[in-house]
Design a protein around this motif. Structure first.
Motif, PDB file in Angstrom:
ATOM      1  N   ALA A  99       0.827  -1.203   0.000  1.00 27.78           N
ATOM      2  CA  ALA A  99       0.000   0.000   0.000  1.00 27.78           C
ATOM      3  C   ALA A  99       0.864   1.258   0.000  1.00 27.78           C
ATOM      4  O   ALA A  99       0.560   2.242  -0.688  1.00 27.78           O
ATOM      5  N   LEU A 100       1.955   1.236   0.774  1.00 28.03           N
ATOM      6  CA  LEU A 100       2.823   2.398   0.857  1.00 28.03           C
ATOM      7  C   LEU A 100       3.548   2.653  -0.462  1.00 28.03           C
ATOM      8  O   LEU A 100       3.669   3.799  -0.912  1.00 28.03           O
ATOM      9  N   ASP A 101       4.004   1.590  -1.102  1.00 32.52           N
ATOM     10  CA  ASP A 101       4.669   1.736  -2.402  1.00 32.52           C
ATOM     11  C   ASP A 101       3.701   2.284  -3.448  1.00 32.52           C
ATOM     12  O   ASP A 101       4.063   3.139  -4.267  1.00 32.52           O
ATOM     13  N   ALA A 102       2.467   1.792  -3.403  1.00 33.73           N
ATOM     14  CA  ALA A 102       1.466   2.264  -4.361  1.00 33.73           C
ATOM     15  C   ALA A 102       1.143   3.733  -4.138  1.00 33.73           C
ATOM     16  O   ALA A 102       0.997   4.510  -5.092  1.00 33.73           O
ATOM     17  N   ARG A 103       1.043   4.144  -2.865  1.00 35.76           N
ATOM     18  CA  ARG A 103       0.750   5.544  -2.579  1.00 35.76           C
ATOM     19  C   ARG A 103       1.914   6.446  -2.988  1.00 35.76           C
ATOM     20  O   ARG A 103       1.705   7.548  -3.497  1.00 35.76           O
ATOM     21  N   ALA A 104       3.139   5.978  -2.773  1.00 37.29           N
ATOM     22  CA  ALA A 104       4.310   6.757  -3.181  1.00 37.29           C
ATOM     23  C   ALA A 104       4.307   6.977  -4.690  1.00 37.29           C
ATOM     24  O   ALA A 104       4.558   8.088  -5.170  1.00 37.29           O
ATOM     25  N   THR A 105       3.997   5.925  -5.436  1.00 36.13           N
ATOM     26  CA  THR A 105       3.941   6.034  -6.893  1.00 36.13           C
ATOM     27  C   THR A 105       2.858   7.016  -7.318  1.00 36.13           C
ATOM     28  O   THR A 105       3.069   7.859  -8.200  1.00 36.13           O
ATOM     29  N   ALA A 106       1.688   6.925  -6.663  1.00 33.59           N
ATOM     30  CA  ALA A 106       0.580   7.813  -7.005  1.00 33.59           C
ATOM     31  C   ALA A 106       0.905   9.271  -6.712  1.00 33.59           C
ATOM     32  O   ALA A 106       0.461  10.174  -7.415  1.00 33.59           O
ATOM     33  N   LEU A 107       1.706   9.523  -5.667  1.00 36.46           N
ATOM     34  CA  LEU A 107       2.064  10.884  -5.293  1.00 36.46           C
ATOM     35  C   LEU A 107       3.289  11.396  -6.047  1.00 36.46           C
ATOM     36  O   LEU A 107       3.644  12.570  -5.931  1.00 36.46           O
ATOM     37  N   GLY A 108       3.944  10.500  -6.787  1.00 38.89           N
ATOM     38  CA  GLY A 108       5.149  10.892  -7.496  1.00 38.89           C
ATOM     39  C   GLY A 108       6.324  11.109  -6.563  1.00 38.89           C
ATOM     40  O   GLY A 108       7.215  11.920  -6.836  1.00 38.89           O
ATOM     41  N   LEU A 109       6.337  10.370  -5.437  1.00 28.86           N
ATOM     42  CA  LEU A 109       7.395  10.491  -4.451  1.00 28.86           C
ATOM     43  C   LEU A 109       8.151   9.177  -4.328  1.00 28.86           C
ATOM     44  O   LEU A 109       7.672   8.130  -4.760  1.00 28.86           O
ATOM     45  N   THR A 110       9.324   9.246  -3.722  1.00 29.55           N
ATOM     46  CA  THR A 110      10.037   8.011  -3.408  1.00 29.55           C
ATOM     47  C   THR A 110       9.488   7.459  -2.103  1.00 29.55           C
ATOM     48  O   THR A 110       8.791   8.160  -1.353  1.00 29.55           O
ATOM     49  N   ARG A 111       9.806   6.218  -1.818  1.00 28.62           N
ATOM     50  CA  ARG A 111       9.370   5.610  -0.568  1.00 28.62           C
ATOM     51  C   ARG A 111       9.924   6.391   0.633  1.00 28.62           C
ATOM     52  O   ARG A 111       9.218   6.635   1.613  1.00 28.62           O
ATOM     53  N   ASP A 112      11.178   6.819   0.555  1.00 28.52           N
ATOM     54  CA  ASP A 112      11.775   7.581   1.641  1.00 28.52           C
ATOM     55  C   ASP A 112      11.038   8.893   1.882  1.00 28.52           C
ATOM     56  O   ASP A 112      10.839   9.309   3.024  1.00 28.52           O
ATOM     57  N   GLU A 113      10.638   9.551   0.811  1.00 28.37           N
ATOM     58  CA  GLU A 113       9.929  10.830   0.958  1.00 28.37           C
ATOM     59  C   GLU A 113       8.576  10.637   1.618  1.00 28.37           C
ATOM     60  O   GLU A 113       8.148  11.456   2.434  1.00 28.37           O
ATOM     61  N   VAL A 114       7.895   9.570   1.269  1.00 31.31           N
ATOM     62  CA  VAL A 114       6.605   9.293   1.903  1.00 31.31           C
ATOM     63  C   VAL A 114       6.801   8.978   3.383  1.00 31.31           C
ATOM     64  O   VAL A 114       6.013   9.409   4.226  1.00 31.31           O
ATOM     65  N   GLU A 115       7.847   8.251   3.697  1.00 29.35           N
ATOM     66  CA  GLU A 115       8.106   7.916   5.097  1.00 29.35           C
ATOM     67  C   GLU A 115       8.371   9.155   5.933  1.00 29.35           C
ATOM     68  O   GLU A 115       8.065   9.187   7.125  1.00 29.35           O
ATOM     69  N   GLU A 116       8.928  10.195   5.317  1.00 27.14           N
ATOM     70  CA  GLU A 116       9.168  11.434   6.046  1.00 27.14           C
ATOM     71  C   GLU A 116       7.858  12.077   6.495  1.00 27.14           C
ATOM     72  O   GLU A 116       7.842  12.841   7.469  1.00 27.14           O
ATOM     73  N   LEU A 117       6.760  11.770   5.798  1.00 27.87           N
ATOM     74  CA  LEU A 117       5.470  12.353   6.171  1.00 27.87           C
ATOM     75  C   LEU A 117       5.010  11.880   7.530  1.00 27.87           C
ATOM     76  O   LEU A 117       4.142  12.497   8.152  1.00 27.87           O
ATOM     77  N   ALA A 118       5.564  10.760   8.004  1.00 27.96           N
ATOM     78  CA  ALA A 118       5.167  10.215   9.304  1.00 27.96           C
ATOM     79  C   ALA A 118       5.915  10.869  10.448  1.00 27.96           C
ATOM     80  O   ALA A 118       5.610  10.620  11.613  1.00 27.96           O
ATOM     81  N   VAL A 119       6.907  11.715  10.154  1.00 30.66           N
ATOM     82  CA  VAL A 119       7.675  12.355  11.213  1.00 30.66           C
ATOM     83  C   VAL A 119       6.841  13.460  11.838  1.00 30.66           C
ATOM     84  O   VAL A 119       6.418  14.391  11.158  1.00 30.66           O
ATOM     85  N   PRO A 120       6.574  13.406  13.147  1.00 32.91           N
ATOM     86  CA  PRO A 120       5.761  14.442  13.797  1.00 32.91           C
ATOM     87  C   PRO A 120       6.535  15.745  13.928  1.00 32.91           C
ATOM     88  O   PRO A 120       7.761  15.746  14.051  1.00 32.91           O
TER      89      PRO A 120
END
Length: 207
Positions: free
Chosen positions: A99-120
């Motif tokens: 799911a995370l890989d699919a969302r990253a692709t949909a947003l045009g981001l890398t997996r690492d960039e999406v993971e940064e969104l979880a940083v409070p």
């Protein structure tokens, strides 16, 4: 009742089906940050281990992940990334990673960039600084390197060493959250991937 407050040792199979169905329905409702947080909490609650049984209900956890993956909104990738870093149950972790890989692709981001969104951000509104007005008092939280500090000002604007009595009396919950941020922020600042905040889309991140 918040899902994290459920204290059953294991989910009843019939209830598990009902909870899974309710989770799926959230995917088809208008996206709300509260819904994403609720589903994230449900994943963790459903995977809590019961002695002699194992995870309470992987089926419920997977249903919640599926619902998250179908939702829109900025809170969704943050929840997926947070869960992918915390969940250890292999079946659900595989679903989360997909799911995370699919969302990253949909947003045009890398997996690492999406993971940064979880940083409070812990309420920081500019680099290394947060200001809270609690009644007539003001608290300014600052972080320098891995050190945090809170400076308090009373109703007259004078600096004081501790939160005024009115804050302790009337804003106990907000004060507790502020103290929790003081404890958590040094760990956030130390994290090995912190240097990413100095590049590209993260150059204005508050920590």
């Amino acid at each position: 009742m918040p899902v994290q407050d459920l204290d059953d040792a294991a989910f009843d199979p019939h209830n598990a089906l009902g909870i899974s169905g309710l989770a799926w329905k959230l995917a088809f409702l208008p996206a709300r940050p509260e819904s994403a947080r609720l589903l994230g909490n449900l994943v963790e609650t459903a995977l809590r281990k019961v002695p002699g049984i194992g995870p309470r209900s992987p089926m419920v956890a997977n249903a919640a992940v599926y619902a998250l993956s179908r939702m829109d909104g900025d809170a969704v990738p943050a929840q997926l990334a947070r869960l992918a870093a915390r969940v250890t149950y292999k079946g659900t972790l595989k679903v989360l990673n997909t799911a995370l890989d699919a969302r990253a692709t949909a947003l045009g981001l890398t997996r690492d960039e999406v993971e940064e969104l979880a940083v409070p951000t812990y309420g920081l509104t500019e680099v290394g600084r947060r200001t809270e007005v609690l009644g007539e008092a003001t608290a300014e939280l600052t972080i320098t390197g891995t050190r945090t500090a809170i400076m308090w000002r009373n109703a007259k604007g004078r600096e004081v060493k501790a939160p005024p009595a009115s804050v302790r009396r009337d804003h106990a919950e907000a004060l507790a959250e502020l103290k929790a941020s003081v404890n958590a922020l040094p760990l956030l600042a130390w994290r090995p991937n912190r240097e990413r905040f100095g590049r590209g889309r993260y150059h204005e991140a508050p920590v």
